[in-house]
Design a protein around this motif. Structure first.
Motif, PDB file in Angstrom:
ATOM      1  N   LEU A 269      16.383   5.934 -13.098  1.00 56.07           N
ATOM      2  CA  LEU A 269      16.686   7.341 -12.891  1.00 56.07           C
ATOM      3  C   LEU A 269      15.579   8.162 -13.537  1.00 56.07           C
ATOM      4  CD1 LEU A 269      18.509   9.686 -12.042  1.00 56.07           C
ATOM      5  CD2 LEU A 269      19.709   9.433 -14.240  1.00 56.07           C
ATOM      6  N   ARG A 270      14.839   8.894 -12.707  1.00 58.56           N
ATOM      7  CA  ARG A 270      13.781   9.769 -13.203  1.00 58.56           C
ATOM      8  C   ARG A 270      14.326  11.188 -13.294  1.00 58.56           C
ATOM      9  NH1 ARG A 270       9.938  10.965  -8.958  1.00 58.56           N
ATOM     10  NH2 ARG A 270      11.099  12.910  -8.834  1.00 58.56           N
ATOM     11  N   LEU A 271      14.208  11.778 -14.484  1.00 54.94           N
ATOM     12  CA  LEU A 271      14.699  13.127 -14.724  1.00 54.94           C
ATOM     13  C   LEU A 271      13.516  14.060 -14.931  1.00 54.94           C
ATOM     14  CD1 LEU A 271      17.595  12.255 -17.212  1.00 54.94           C
ATOM     15  CD2 LEU A 271      17.781  12.733 -14.750  1.00 54.94           C
ATOM     16  N   ASP A 272      13.352  15.054 -14.058  1.00 53.05           N
ATOM     17  CA  ASP A 272      12.299  16.050 -14.202  1.00 53.05           C
ATOM     18  C   ASP A 272      12.828  17.155 -15.125  1.00 53.05           C
ATOM     19  OD1 ASP A 272      10.829  14.585 -12.295  1.00 53.05           O
ATOM     20  OD2 ASP A 272      11.902  15.599 -10.678  1.00 53.05           O
ATOM     21  N   LEU A 273      12.549  17.042 -16.419  1.00 52.77           N
ATOM     22  CA  LEU A 273      13.185  17.898 -17.414  1.00 52.77           C
ATOM     23  C   LEU A 273      12.632  19.311 -17.408  1.00 52.77           C
ATOM     24  CD1 LEU A 273      13.513  15.373 -20.367  1.00 52.77           C
ATOM     25  CD2 LEU A 273      15.167  15.928 -18.571  1.00 52.77           C
ATOM     26  N   TRP A 274      11.357  19.446 -17.769  1.00 50.78           N
ATOM     27  CA  TRP A 274      10.731  20.752 -17.760  1.00 50.78           C
ATOM     28  C   TRP A 274       9.243  20.554 -17.544  1.00 50.78           C
ATOM     29  CZ3 TRP A 274      13.404  18.906 -22.089  1.00 50.78           C
ATOM     30  CH2 TRP A 274      12.615  18.434 -23.127  1.00 50.78           C
TER      31      TRP A 274
ATOM     32  N   PRO B 269       0.834  -1.194   0.000  1.00 50.90           N
ATOM     33  CA  PRO B 269       0.000   0.000   0.000  1.00 50.90           C
ATOM     34  C   PRO B 269       0.865   1.238   0.000  1.00 50.90           C
ATOM     35  CG  PRO B 269       0.000  -1.042   2.153  1.00 50.90           C
ATOM     36  CD  PRO B 269       0.694  -1.985   1.221  1.00 50.90           C
ATOM     37  N   PRO B 270       0.328   2.396  -0.410  1.00 51.15           N
ATOM     38  CA  PRO B 270       1.138   3.608  -0.533  1.00 51.15           C
ATOM     39  C   PRO B 270       1.942   3.945   0.715  1.00 51.15           C
ATOM     40  CG  PRO B 270      -1.010   3.959  -1.506  1.00 51.15           C
ATOM     41  CD  PRO B 270      -1.060   2.609  -0.836  1.00 51.15           C
ATOM     42  N   ALA B 271       1.383   3.704   1.900  1.00 51.85           N
ATOM     43  CA  ALA B 271       2.081   4.071   3.129  1.00 51.85           C
ATOM     44  C   ALA B 271       3.359   3.281   3.316  1.00 51.85           C
ATOM     45  CB  ALA B 271       1.168   3.858   4.333  1.00 51.85           C
ATOM     46  N   GLN B 272       3.484   2.108   2.650  1.00 47.41           N
ATOM     47  CA  GLN B 272       4.651   1.267   2.848  1.00 47.41           C
ATOM     48  C   GLN B 272       5.587   1.300   1.650  1.00 47.41           C
ATOM     49  OE1 GLN B 272       3.353  -2.639   3.927  1.00 47.41           O
ATOM     50  NE2 GLN B 272       1.946  -1.900   5.467  1.00 47.41           N
ATOM     51  N   ASN B 273       5.277   2.045   0.613  1.00 47.41           N
ATOM     52  CA  ASN B 273       6.105   2.106  -0.572  1.00 47.41           C
ATOM     53  C   ASN B 273       7.274   3.036  -0.328  1.00 47.41           C
ATOM     54  OD1 ASN B 273       7.128   2.793  -3.251  1.00 47.41           O
ATOM     55  ND2 ASN B 273       5.311   1.706  -3.971  1.00 47.41           N
ATOM     56  N   GLU B 274       8.487   2.607  -0.745  1.00 49.89           N
ATOM     57  CA  GLU B 274       9.682   3.389  -0.474  1.00 49.89           C
ATOM     58  C   GLU B 274       9.577   4.811  -1.026  1.00 49.89           C
ATOM     59  OE1 GLU B 274      12.096   2.503   1.330  1.00 49.89           O
ATOM     60  OE2 GLU B 274      11.589   0.422   1.640  1.00 49.89           O
ATOM     61  N   ASP B 275       8.926   4.996  -2.168  1.00 52.66           N
ATOM     62  CA  ASP B 275       8.873   6.307  -2.807  1.00 52.66           C
ATOM     63  C   ASP B 275       8.169   7.334  -1.931  1.00 52.66           C
ATOM     64  OD1 ASP B 275       9.294   8.061  -5.044  1.00 52.66           O
ATOM     65  OD2 ASP B 275       7.129   7.943  -5.355  1.00 52.66           O
ATOM     66  N   TYR B 276       7.302   6.886  -1.032  1.00 54.97           N
ATOM     67  CA  TYR B 276       6.538   7.813  -0.216  1.00 54.97           C
ATOM     68  C   TYR B 276       7.251   8.154   1.095  1.00 54.97           C
ATOM     69  CZ  TYR B 276       3.037   6.596  -3.574  1.00 54.97           C
ATOM     70  OH  TYR B 276       2.366   6.393  -4.754  1.00 54.97           O
ATOM     71  N   LEU B 277       8.475   7.622   1.245  1.00 56.49           N
ATOM     72  CA  LEU B 277       9.240   7.914   2.444  1.00 56.49           C
ATOM     73  C   LEU B 277      10.380   8.880   2.143  1.00 56.49           C
ATOM     74  CD1 LEU B 277       9.312   4.348   3.934  1.00 56.49           C
ATOM     75  CD2 LEU B 277       7.891   6.264   4.628  1.00 56.49           C
ATOM     76  N   ARG B 278      10.398   9.474   0.953  1.00 57.63           N
ATOM     77  CA  ARG B 278      11.411  10.454   0.616  1.00 57.63           C
ATOM     78  C   ARG B 278      11.226  11.702   1.467  1.00 57.63           C
ATOM     79  NH1 ARG B 278      10.746  12.016  -5.228  1.00 57.63           N
ATOM     80  NH2 ARG B 278      12.725  13.057  -4.846  1.00 57.63           N
ATOM     81  N   LEU B 279      12.335  12.413   1.701  1.00 55.89           N
ATOM     82  CA  LEU B 279      12.265  13.638   2.485  1.00 55.89           C
ATOM     83  C   LEU B 279      11.748  14.796   1.651  1.00 55.89           C
ATOM     84  CD1 LEU B 279      15.544  13.420   4.580  1.00 55.89           C
ATOM     85  CD2 LEU B 279      13.241  12.682   5.173  1.00 55.89           C
ATOM     86  N   ASN B 280      12.018  14.774   0.333  1.00 59.80           N
ATOM     87  CA  ASN B 280      11.544  15.879  -0.509  1.00 59.80           C
ATOM     88  C   ASN B 280      10.131  15.580  -1.009  1.00 59.80           C
ATOM     89  OD1 ASN B 280      12.582  13.784  -2.072  1.00 59.80           O
ATOM     90  ND2 ASN B 280      12.857  15.088  -3.857  1.00 59.80           N
ATOM     91  N   GLN B 281       9.184  15.537  -0.066  1.00 58.70           N
ATOM     92  CA  GLN B 281       7.792  15.270  -0.412  1.00 58.70           C
ATOM     93  C   GLN B 281       7.189  16.469  -1.144  1.00 58.70           C
ATOM     94  OE1 GLN B 281       6.024  12.545   0.050  1.00 58.70           O
ATOM     95  NE2 GLN B 281       7.625  11.378   1.072  1.00 58.70           N
TER      96      GLN B 281
ATOM     97  N   ASP C 188      17.443  11.324  -2.205  1.00 57.59           N
ATOM     98  CA  ASP C 188      16.673  12.401  -1.588  1.00 57.59           C
ATOM     99  C   ASP C 188      17.156  13.719  -2.184  1.00 57.59           C
ATOM    100  OD1 ASP C 188      15.032  13.883   0.069  1.00 57.59           O
ATOM    101  OD2 ASP C 188      16.543  13.978   1.656  1.00 57.59           O
ATOM    102  N   TRP C 189      16.758  13.963  -3.426  1.00 57.41           N
ATOM    103  CA  TRP C 189      17.175  15.151  -4.160  1.00 57.41           C
ATOM    104  C   TRP C 189      16.006  16.105  -4.305  1.00 57.41           C
ATOM    105  CZ3 TRP C 189      19.338  11.677  -8.636  1.00 57.41           C
ATOM    106  CH2 TRP C 189      20.452  10.969  -8.151  1.00 57.41           C
ATOM    107  N   SER C 190      16.296  17.381  -4.461  1.00 56.28           N
ATOM    108  CA  SER C 190      15.228  18.360  -4.674  1.00 56.28           C
ATOM    109  C   SER C 190      14.571  18.171  -6.031  1.00 56.28           C
ATOM    110  CB  SER C 190      15.790  19.782  -4.560  1.00 56.28           C
ATOM    111  OG  SER C 190      16.822  19.993  -5.517  1.00 56.28           O
ATOM    112  N   ARG C 191      15.347  17.672  -7.016  1.00 59.99           N
ATOM    113  CA  ARG C 191      14.807  17.319  -8.328  1.00 59.99           C
ATOM    114  C   ARG C 191      15.373  15.975  -8.730  1.00 59.99           C
ATOM    115  NH1 ARG C 191      15.677  21.269 -13.025  1.00 59.99           N
ATOM    116  NH2 ARG C 191      14.237  19.783 -13.988  1.00 59.99           N
ATOM    117  N   HIS C 192      14.661  15.317  -9.624  1.00 55.40           N
ATOM    118  CA  HIS C 192      15.078  14.005 -10.124  1.00 55.40           C
ATOM    119  C   HIS C 192      15.026  12.965  -8.990  1.00 55.40           C
ATOM    120  CE1 HIS C 192      16.385  16.676 -13.244  1.00 55.40           C
ATOM    121  NE2 HIS C 192      17.492  17.058 -12.586  1.00 55.40           N
TER     122      HIS C 192
END
Length: 442
Positions: free
Chosen positions: A150-155, A38-50, A116-120
């Motif tokens: 690797l997810r890149l937030d381009l524009w 479930p979403p609460a246990q998925n690693e992606d939702y435990l990032r600091l840059n929410q 734990d990056w501000s982008r990407h």
């Protein structure tokens, strides 16, 4: 194990689209993969840059970190969450009138590394399983899997994804392509690379992706001590997939998807003179559904075909159904329904292959804050063309398990499972497994 395409129809054996992540092995109910949590246990939702909170301060739908789980290890701007498990298991197997059993130890290492990056974002997941027989006889089943994205937030509204992965497994003795009466089946290595770009054009969502994988097969050890080479099965596969969706509402997005691919074998002909390289074409339409954490998922329906270079093999094609639905009827209970379609090329002389339909159901229920119960069921229908030499098969698996958290770092697990395979021609196979073990987390 085949490549996982991010947007596409299953255009290679055992492939699943990224919107339909790989499902945990129903035989090991304690090993629910991260994407099935479930979403609460998925690693992606435990990032600091929410993401930014809502204006009115309401809790975001996907933000619910667990305060009592292992904190992980900080490595610069990354968080590593490793776990090690050790279980003792017993297996009873019956093939027709032949009965065997074995006791074995299974050691598992799992981990996720998340940036734990501000982008990407960079995410690496890995798992390795080793088995060691301690009594009886039976084939050990080691396996390993590593994936990085690797997810890149381009524009504005544009995202690029770069993927790489590796998988190892030993071919199942029950697989129709396995060598009969072998002491040790072939080791299968799969190498994966992929790239994709996604962009939203207002209410229209589009994506294009390309995936490449190489699959190699090791020698088979025969009962007389000699080795049999099956390198004629080694192949390279490339797939190009495009997808477009229209947002009727934030909760409802219909889509269309098409893909084209090519698979080339290292050897032009197999030992019997068949040219098994093929081209693949697929198309499907479907719908994405998001009604909040209570109900979300995707379902697609289409058609897929493999055109072999050898006219004697004909064409392998059929209806494809792929999707998954996550449902939470009440807090602490999560239900997964999933279906996938695989086209599986054959090595049997004159046979093109089979169309495999897989249905899976996983129910996870939190009985207490430190006790989680699981129930899994799966059904695999393996269908061959009417003129094929191989016979159709049906495999049903069911399993149940419990995980008791002694503390945030240590858990006690127990599992039991049953598997039955029936064939139109040939003996029925029954396998029962039980196991108990400990998992150490950090």
């Amino acid at each position: 194990m085949a490549p996982t395409t991010s947007y596409g129809v299953n255009t290679s054996p055992a492939a699943l689209p990224a919107t339909t992540p790989a499902i945990a092995d129903p035989q090991t109910t304690g090993a629910v993969s991260g994407d099935d949590l479930p979403p609460a246990q998925n690693e992606d939702y435990l990032r600091l840059n929410q993401r930014e909170p809502t204006i009115d301060g309401l809790r975001l739908r996907t933000y619910n970190p667990e305060y009592d789980r292992a904190p992980g290890v900080r490595i610069g701007t990354f968080t590593l969450r490793p776990s090690v498990s050790e279980t003792i298991n017993h297996e009873w197997r019956k093939d027709g009138d032949t009965k065997t059993n074995r006791g074995y130890l299974e050691t598992g290492i799992r981990g996720t590394l998340t940036s734990d990056w501000s982008r990407h974002q960079l995410t690496v997941t890995g798992e390795g399983i080793l088995q060691n027989n301690i009594s009886g006889e039976g084939e050990e089943e080691p396996r390993a899997n590593v994936d990085a994205e690797l997810r890149l937030d381009l524009w504005d509204e544009t995202i690029a994804r770069l993927r790489a992965g590796y998988s190892f497994e030993r071919e199942d003795a029950d697989d129709p392509n396995a060598i009969s009466n072998a002491k040790t089946q072939s080791a299968v290595n799969t190498y994966r690379l992929g790239a994709a770009i996604e962009r939203d054009f207002g209410l229209i969502r589009g994506s294009v992706g390309i995936d490449f994988d190489r699959r190699t097969y090791g020698d088979v050890e025969l009962e007389n001590g000699t080795n049999l080479s099956v390198k004629y099965r080694n192949r390279n596969t490339g797939i190009l997939t495009a997808r477009v969706g229209y947002e009727l509402s934030p909760a409802l997005i219909p889509f269309l998807e098409a893909s084209v691919g090519k698979s080339l074998y290292d050897l032009r002909e197999d030992p019997l003179g068949f040219e098994r390289s093929y081209q693949t074409y697929a198309g499907r339409g479907g719908i994405e559904l998001d009604l909040g954490e209570k109900l979300y998922g995707e379902l697609g329906l289409g058609y897929e075909t493999y055109n072999f270079e050898d006219d004697r093999l004909g064409e392998l094609s059929g209806l494809s159904v792929d999707g998954r639905l996550n449902w939470s009827p009440q807090r602490g209970t999560d239900v997964l329904f999933a279906v996938s379609t695989d086209l599986n090329p054959s090595t049997t002389p004159g046979d093109a292959g089979s169309i495999d339909y897989n249905l899976t159901n996983i129910i996870t229920h939190q009985m207490r804050s430190d006790l989680v119960a699981r129930l899994t069921n799966s059904l695999t229908l393996r269908n061959y063309p009417s003129d094929a030499r191989s016979s159709d098969e049906t495999t049903w698996r069911t399993g149940a398990g419990l995980t008791y958290d002694i503390n945030r770092y240590l858990a006690l697990t127990g599992d039991v499972s049953y598997e039955r395979t029936t064939r139109d021609q040939g003996d029925t196979t029954d396998i029962t497994r039980v196991g108990v073990g400990l998992t150490l987390r950090r």
